[in-house]
Design an enzyme around this catalytic site. Structure first.
Site: not given
Length: 251
Positions: A143, A156
């Site tokens: 990410s 996350y």
């Protein structure tokens, strides 16, 4: 040159391939010639139809990667499907949005178990198989938050930052075994995970203002990068995290 991107005769296991980025990656690999095993919680009927329309074989393995319990079974099913497993795409993931002061242990563990713990043990199980044969390709889906901190997504961000580190660590050990471990780092894509951001007019406008390409990514924008990391073209590429972000990180 086309042979560098030809995946004919190979089998790919893609987690979380029912929608979004995982589906796009699975279809891209099938388009390059690979048969697909899709593993996840939700049926992948639409993915199956599109893969089979390309003339490739498809298998769905139901699994919840919130725990490591299904890892061995899924790998065994994937190997039995065609007798070998050449590509693993660790795409399945989850996100929890909340102020850091409000995150619970349960919230934290749910994200870390799916995004990191299961990725490691799935990669380990697949690498044991690959190391006995002709090697293979492992592609983690990281990410932008492998590079940045984000807002209101501490677990996350931690999991995706750790995933970039894990990608390098496994590459260091497994490159000599003929196993390439690399990662893709998608930017802001139009998927289910970003619905809340896209529906927030102020956030969406701010995000778009920073993307040099001037648009949200489409899932099939990952296709070329995924095929590159899965094919012979990347045989001497180890341990990278490749941003596919419309130029976000360059800004």
């Amino acid at each position: 040159m086309s042979e560098l991107f030809n995946l004919a005769g190979r089998t790919a296991l893609v987690t979380g391939a029912n929608t979004g980025l995982g589906q796009a990656i699975a279809i891209a690999l099938a388009g390059a010639g690979a048969d697909i095993v899709a593993a996840g919680r939700s049926p992948a009927d639409d993915t199956a139809a599109q893969v089979q329309a390309l003339g490739r074989r498809f298998l769905f393995a139901r699994a919840d990667f919130g725990s490591t319990e299904p890892v061995r079974r899924v790998v065994d099913e994937a190997i039995a499907f065609n007798g070998q497993l050449d590509i693993l795409v660790n795409n399945a993931g989850t996100i929890h949005r909340a102020d850091s002061l409000d995150v619970t242990e349960e919230n934290w563990d749910a994200v870390m178990n799916t995004n990191l713990r299961s990725v490691f043990f799935l990669s380990q199980a697949v690498a044991r198989h690959m190391a006995k044969g002709h090697g293979g390709k492992i592609i983690n889906v990281a990410s932008l938050l492998s590079f940045q901190g984000g807002i209101r997504v501490p677990a996350y961000a931690a999991s995706k930052s750790a995933l970039a580190g894990l990608t390098r660590a496994l590459a260091n050990e497994w490159a000599v075994k003929g196993i390439n471990v690399n990662a893709l780092a998608p930017g802001y894509f139009d998927t289910n995970n970003t619905t809340a951001l896209r529906e927030d007019a102020r956030r969406s406008e701010a995000i778009l203002a920073r993307i040099p390409a001037g648009r949200w990514g489409k899932p099939d924008d990952l296709a070329g990068a995924a095929v590159f990391l899965a094919g012979r073209a990347s045989d001497y590429v180890h341990g990278i995290t490749l941003p596919v972000d419309g130029g976000w990180l360059a800004r």
